[in-house]
Design a protein around this motif. Structure first.
Motif, PDB file in Angstrom:
ATOM      1  N   GLU A   1       3.646   9.989   1.754  1.00 54.88           N
ATOM      2  CA  GLU A   1       3.471   9.743   0.339  1.00 54.88           C
ATOM      3  C   GLU A   1       2.223   8.896   0.094  1.00 54.88           C
ATOM      4  O   GLU A   1       1.906   8.008   0.871  1.00 54.88           O
ATOM      5  CB  GLU A   1       4.699   9.020  -0.232  1.00 54.88           C
ATOM      6  N   PRO A   2       1.492   9.159  -1.004  1.00 48.12           N
ATOM      7  CA  PRO A   2       0.372   8.271  -1.352  1.00 48.12           C
ATOM      8  C   PRO A   2       0.913   6.899  -1.723  1.00 48.12           C
ATOM      9  O   PRO A   2       2.036   6.773  -2.224  1.00 48.12           O
ATOM     10  CB  PRO A   2      -0.263   8.974  -2.556  1.00 48.12           C
ATOM     11  N   ASN A   3       0.115   5.890  -1.483  1.00 48.69           N
ATOM     12  CA  ASN A   3       0.558   4.520  -1.714  1.00 48.69           C
ATOM     13  C   ASN A   3       0.214   4.057  -3.131  1.00 48.69           C
ATOM     14  O   ASN A   3      -0.123   2.901  -3.359  1.00 48.69           O
ATOM     15  CB  ASN A   3      -0.079   3.587  -0.685  1.00 48.69           C
ATOM     16  N   TYR A   4       0.287   4.966  -4.062  1.00 54.45           N
ATOM     17  CA  TYR A   4       0.054   4.635  -5.460  1.00 54.45           C
ATOM     18  C   TYR A   4       0.767   5.659  -6.336  1.00 54.45           C
ATOM     19  O   TYR A   4       1.140   6.746  -5.878  1.00 54.45           O
ATOM     20  CB  TYR A   4      -1.439   4.612  -5.800  1.00 54.45           C
ATOM     21  N   LYS A   5       0.952   5.291  -7.589  1.00 58.77           N
ATOM     22  CA  LYS A   5       1.593   6.180  -8.562  1.00 58.77           C
ATOM     23  C   LYS A   5       0.545   6.688  -9.539  1.00 58.77           C
ATOM     24  O   LYS A   5      -0.337   5.939  -9.962  1.00 58.77           O
ATOM     25  CB  LYS A   5       2.690   5.435  -9.321  1.00 58.77           C
ATOM     26  N   ARG A   6       0.633   7.944  -9.891  1.00 58.81           N
ATOM     27  CA  ARG A   6      -0.241   8.516 -10.912  1.00 58.81           C
ATOM     28  C   ARG A   6       0.448   8.405 -12.273  1.00 58.81           C
ATOM     29  O   ARG A   6       1.591   8.820 -12.425  1.00 58.81           O
ATOM     30  CB  ARG A   6      -0.540   9.983 -10.612  1.00 58.81           C
ATOM     31  N   VAL A   7      -0.251   7.826 -13.240  1.00 55.94           N
ATOM     32  CA  VAL A   7       0.275   7.692 -14.590  1.00 55.94           C
ATOM     33  C   VAL A   7      -0.605   8.521 -15.523  1.00 55.94           C
ATOM     34  O   VAL A   7      -1.828   8.361 -15.545  1.00 55.94           O
ATOM     35  CB  VAL A   7       0.289   6.219 -15.046  1.00 55.94           C
ATOM     36  N   GLN A   8       0.017   9.403 -16.289  1.00 62.59           N
ATOM     37  CA  GLN A   8      -0.734  10.216 -17.241  1.00 62.59           C
ATOM     38  C   GLN A   8      -0.715   9.556 -18.612  1.00 62.59           C
ATOM     39  O   GLN A   8       0.329   9.128 -19.100  1.00 62.59           O
ATOM     40  CB  GLN A   8      -0.159  11.624 -17.343  1.00 62.59           C
ATOM     41  N   VAL A   9      -1.881   9.477 -19.224  1.00 64.45           N
ATOM     42  CA  VAL A   9      -2.009   8.966 -20.586  1.00 64.45           C
ATOM     43  C   VAL A   9      -2.805   9.983 -21.400  1.00 64.45           C
ATOM     44  O   VAL A   9      -3.616  10.741 -20.859  1.00 64.45           O
ATOM     45  CB  VAL A   9      -2.711   7.593 -20.617  1.00 64.45           C
ATOM     46  N   HIS A  10      -2.565  10.008 -22.694  1.00 64.68           N
ATOM     47  CA  HIS A  10      -3.295  10.904 -23.591  1.00 64.68           C
ATOM     48  C   HIS A  10      -4.213  10.070 -24.470  1.00 64.68           C
ATOM     49  O   HIS A  10      -3.987   8.878 -24.669  1.00 64.68           O
ATOM     50  CB  HIS A  10      -2.318  11.707 -24.444  1.00 64.68           C
TER      51      HIS A  10
END
Length: 380
Positions: free
Chosen positions: A44-53
């Motif tokens: 797993e990547p050691n970060y989270k992807r957060v989507q913003v508009h």
């Protein structure tokens, strides 16, 4: 009135010792390469992807990197899209982690830093359709709109929106509106002109969200100079279409760089109503707003000198909240403020019902302060 905004601002900043910050702008930080964004540790990547508009009336940039998707030039039309931002797994609440030149870090690393990974432009219809679909899928049926302040580029607006959304555990759809700030300490005067011109476009952006989205509540969080266009745009919208007022039940003004008298007489009558909850966060230790007061020769709403009190608005004195050098970003840097935002957006009620605040009284009325942080005694 001062002879010029720039001259007076520079004098004030020099007296405050803030010109040292200008040197920091010369530091060159390299964006991550495509390989950097795919770093893996184990499976797993050691970060989270957060989507913003986003909506923005910045003119398009050269697009060479996500950070260059939009520049600092004013546009009379709004562009729309979505962006992805990395939040490292060891992220600290309130921090906007980035490369530290003092540690010889010159490249963004998604595993260590909050990084703008990608930007995807889209037309207005697709933008509204995608947000509507995400609100339906989220279940909470809430949207959060962040509006940044002076000296902020498109990249940092996206990063800050993702960081705030992540820190408060927001379960709805996070968005931001980015007006064309010059992203420079010395760009204050141009930022003032730009934010004023942006207000009608921001009003239309808010109207689209209120009319087109099936959201129960739209939360608005605005900071610094961005509160001018935000408060003005919403006041205009509520006057023109009062039926949309209830969609914006939570409006939070953080360190607002607004003339306090202008707010009382021209904005508050339309903005402050019984069916809305408006929260003002202000600080007497805000050096940036002290500089603004010197430039304009007028008290600022967010400077707490004195704290503005009025029926229908929760006024919170954040002077004791530990924060950055300017004392101007406590909305994101102070743990107690972040904790209060969690309760505001969770609809825990007015200030007297929230955990981290205590009531105080002045000669003109009641206000609130953050409770002192009690640190545990060291082990013997």
């Amino acid at each position: 009135m001062p002879q010029t905004y720039a001259r007076n601002l520079l004098q004030t900043l020099a007296l405050a010792g803030l010109t040292l910050l200008a040197a920091c702008e010369t530091t060159q930080v390299q964006p991550p390469t495509p390989d950097d964004t795919q770093v893996m540790r184990g499976k797993e990547p050691n970060y989270k992807r957060v989507q913003v508009h986003f909506g923005t009336n910045r003119a398009a940039g050269d697009g060479s990197t996500p950070a260059q998707a939009f520049g600092t030039t004013y546009s009379d039309t709004v562009s729309y899209g979505s962006a992805e931002v990395s939040i490292p797994r060891d992220h600290r609440m309130g921090e906007l982690e980035g490369p530290n030149p003092w540690l010889l870090e010159f490249r963004q690393d998604p595993e260590k830093h909050v990084v703008l990974l990608s930007v995807k432009p889209m037309d207005r219809k697709r933008f509204l359709d995608e947000i509507a679909s995400e609100i339906d899928e989220a279940g909470s049926r809430h949207a959060l709109v962040f509006v940044h302040g002076y000296n902020t580029g498109f990249e940092d607006a996206a990063r800050r929106t993702a960081q705030i959304s992540y820190d408060i555990g927001f379960q709805g759809v996070p968005l931001f509106y980015s007006w064309p700030s010059q992203n420079s300490l010395l760009g204050y005067g141009e930022d003032e002109r730009s934010v004023a011109k942006s207000q009608p476009l921001m009003r239309d952006f808010f109207r689209d969200l209120a009319e087109r989205l099936d959201a129960e509540t739209i939360y608005v969080l605005a900071h610094s100079m961005g509160t001018r266009a935000t408060a003005g745009a919403l006041a205009e919208l509520f006057t023109e279409k009062p039926e949309l007022r209830s969609r914006f039940r939570q409006i939070m003004l953080m360190a607002p760089d607004i003339d306090a008298d202008v707010f009382r007489t021209q904005i508050a009558p339309a903005l402050v109503q019984p069916d809305n909850r408006l929260t003002l966060y202000a600080s007497s230790n805000d050096i940036a707003l002290k500089a603004s007061k010197a430039v304009h020769q007028a008290a600022r709403l967010g400077a707490a000198d004195p704290l503005v009190l009025m029926p229908g608005m929760d006024s919170i004195d954040a002077s004791d909240v530990a924060t950055d050098l300017l004392g101007h970003s406590y909305y994101a840097d102070g743990d107690s403020v972040v904790a209060d935002l969690v309760e505001v957006i969770a609809d825990k009620g007015p200030a007297e019902q929230r955990t981290w605040l205590e009531p105080r009284r002045s000669e003109v009325g009641r206000f609130f302060r953050f409770k002192p942080v009690v640190h545990p005694a060291p082990a013997q």
